[in-house]
Motif scaffolding. Structure first.
Motif, short mmCIF file in Angstrom:
data_model
loop_
_atom_site.label_atom_id
_atom_site.label_comp_id
_atom_site.label_asym_id
_atom_site.label_seq_id
_atom_site.Cartn_x
_atom_site.Cartn_y
_atom_site.Cartn_z
N GLY A 1 17.34 -3.56 30.66
CA GLY A 1 16.69 -3.16 29.42
C GLY A 1 16.33 -4.34 28.55
O GLY A 1 16.64 -5.50 28.85
N SER A 2 15.65 -4.05 27.45
CA SER A 2 15.23 -5.06 26.50
C SER A 2 15.20 -4.44 25.11
O SER A 2 15.39 -3.23 24.96
CB SER A 2 13.85 -5.61 26.87
N HIS B 1 14.12 6.22 19.25
CA HIS B 1 15.20 5.26 19.48
C HIS B 1 16.41 5.60 18.60
O HIS B 1 17.56 5.53 19.04
CB HIS B 1 14.74 3.84 19.15
N LEU C 1 20.02 -2.14 24.29
CA LEU C 1 18.91 -2.38 25.21
C LEU C 1 18.32 -1.04 25.63
O LEU C 1 19.05 -0.09 25.91
CB LEU C 1 19.39 -3.13 26.45
N PHE C 2 16.99 -0.99 25.69
CA PHE C 2 16.29 0.20 26.17
C PHE C 2 15.47 -0.18 27.39
O PHE C 2 14.84 -1.24 27.43
CB PHE C 2 15.37 0.76 25.09
N GLU C 3 15.47 0.71 28.36
CA GLU C 3 14.57 0.56 29.51
C GLU C 3 13.21 1.11 29.08
O GLU C 3 13.06 2.31 28.84
CB GLU C 3 15.13 1.30 30.71
N ILE C 4 12.24 0.22 28.97
CA ILE C 4 10.93 0.55 28.41
C ILE C 4 10.11 1.33 29.42
O ILE C 4 9.94 0.90 30.56
CB ILE C 4 10.17 -0.71 27.96
N ASN C 5 9.58 2.48 28.99
CA ASN C 5 8.75 3.32 29.85
C ASN C 5 7.67 3.96 29.00
O ASN C 5 7.94 4.89 28.24
CB ASN C 5 9.61 4.38 30.55
N ASP D 1 11.03 5.44 26.16
CA ASP D 1 12.12 4.50 26.38
C ASP D 1 13.46 5.24 26.51
O ASP D 1 13.67 6.29 25.90
CB ASP D 1 12.22 3.51 25.21
N LYS D 2 14.35 4.66 27.31
CA LYS D 2 15.67 5.25 27.54
C LYS D 2 16.74 4.21 27.25
O LYS D 2 16.67 3.08 27.74
CB LYS D 2 15.79 5.76 28.98
N GLY E 1 19.61 1.88 27.59
CA GLY E 1 20.21 1.33 28.79
C GLY E 1 21.58 0.74 28.57
O GLY E 1 22.42 0.78 29.48
#
Length: 338
Positions: A110-111, A120, A212-216, A221-222, A224
């Motif tokens: 994630g970022s 978020h 951290l979020f996994e960007i989609n 975003d999810k 992480g």
């Protein structure tokens, strides 16, 4: 997080040799944050490269870090997305580097999102409630930067300001000193209320740069990972929620970002409903959370100045966070009826 303790390639390689994680490849200081020293560390095991985070604790002793290790392991076992510490070949988690406690953790995916959205905030609210409930069964130390710490450090800062006031280098203006004294008196007058609030494990520092979020772009975003559990302790859960609200949902001047606070509260209460006493205490906890980080940023500002005076190169890898942001947030909360 900021780099105060420097390590050579050979020192990191020697440290890694105690683990079964492959050969040292590289390491790089992480400049974000303010309290600890962190490095990204890359190793090669066979044909596979892996990434870890090495943390050196600048202000915690080994016993305190043992407590963080226990919390991290417990939360990871409970399914909370935190980077649980790694054991070496001898099943040891804690090491000493440059006479300071150190641990190694996996680098989770994630970022940091470029812009925090209400979605978020909703996700982090729900995750924070799960974090709180997952702490059941842990033996926890009371918050050492909580209600009893504020008067102590407040007096120290006022005395330091008075000592240099004639030179114009005072840490606090006369107005800020008055606000500080009055706010501490307000919080202390509510001591009984504080200890009647639901309490248990808190994160204590869940700013947006500690998630951290996994960007989609397609599915959204999810979340992480939740990072930096090194302020975790026992305190009021509502105080922890207020810390998150002040950072994730407010502008630097303290005004609320449209839609963010309701999303945070909805996310949190989808997992754990606030009690009536908590609802009545929301303004008090928002003020307390702002006070805590105004004071700690002032203290950190002093520590960073001392470190840079000893080694000017430290300024290149040090992140400075403005205490004034949290003074302004405190003022806004003091002027608002919740």
């Amino acid at each position: 997080m900021s780099v105060y303790t420097h390590l050579s390639a050979s020192e990191v390689a020697a440290y890694l040799s105690q683990f079964s994680l492959g050969d040292y490849n590289s390491h790089q200081g992480i400049s974000a944050g303010v309290e600890n020293t962190n490095f990204f560390v890359e190793t090669t095991l066979g044909a596979v490269s892996n990434k870890y985070v090495l943390t050196i604790f600048e202000h915690h002793d080994a016993a305190e870090v043992e407590g963080f290790i226990n919390i991290g392991r417990h939360l990871a076992e409970q399914g909370v997305p935190v980077p649980g510490p790694l054991a070496d070949k001898q099943d040891k988690y804690l090491h000493i580097l440059k006479d300071k406690p150190a641990i190694l953790c996996p680098c989770l995916p994630g970022s940091h999102p470029e812009k925090i959205s209400p979605d978020h905030c909703q996700q982090i609210g729900a995750a924070l409630a799960r974090f709180h409930l997952a702490g059941e069964g842990l033996e926890l130390e009371e918050n050492n930067r909580g209600l009893r710490w504020w008067p102590e450090v407040g007096r120290e800062l006022i005395q330091a300001s008075l000592a240099v006031s004639s030179s114009g280098d005072a840490l606090l203006t006369d107005e800020q000193q008055e606000v500080l004294v009055d706010e501490i008196e307000f919080q202390e007058s509510n001591t009984e209320l504080w200890f009647n609030l639901p309490r248990g494990l808190i994160h204590g520092d869940l700013f947006h740069d500690n998630a951290l979020f996994e960007i989609n772009e397609k599915d959204g975003d999810k979340l992480g990972a939740i990072l930096d559990i090194y302020n975790s302790c026992q305190d009021a859960w509502l105080f922890d929620l207020a810390i998150v609200a002040n950072d994730w949902c407010a502008k630097n001047n303290g005004s609320w970002i449209e839609g963010s606070l309701p999303a945070l509260m909805a996310g949190y209460q989808s997992v754990r409903e606030l009690t009536e006493l908590e609802q009545q205490s929301w303004g008090m906890c928002l003020r307390a959370a702002a006070l805590r980080f105004w004071l700690s940023r002032l203290i950190t500002q002093q520590h960073q100045a001392e470190a840079i005076a000893k080694d000017p190169m430290t300024a290149l890898v040090t992140t400075e966070k403005d205490p004034m942001e949290y003074f302004l947030k405190l003022i806004r909360h003091r002027e608002t009826q919740y």
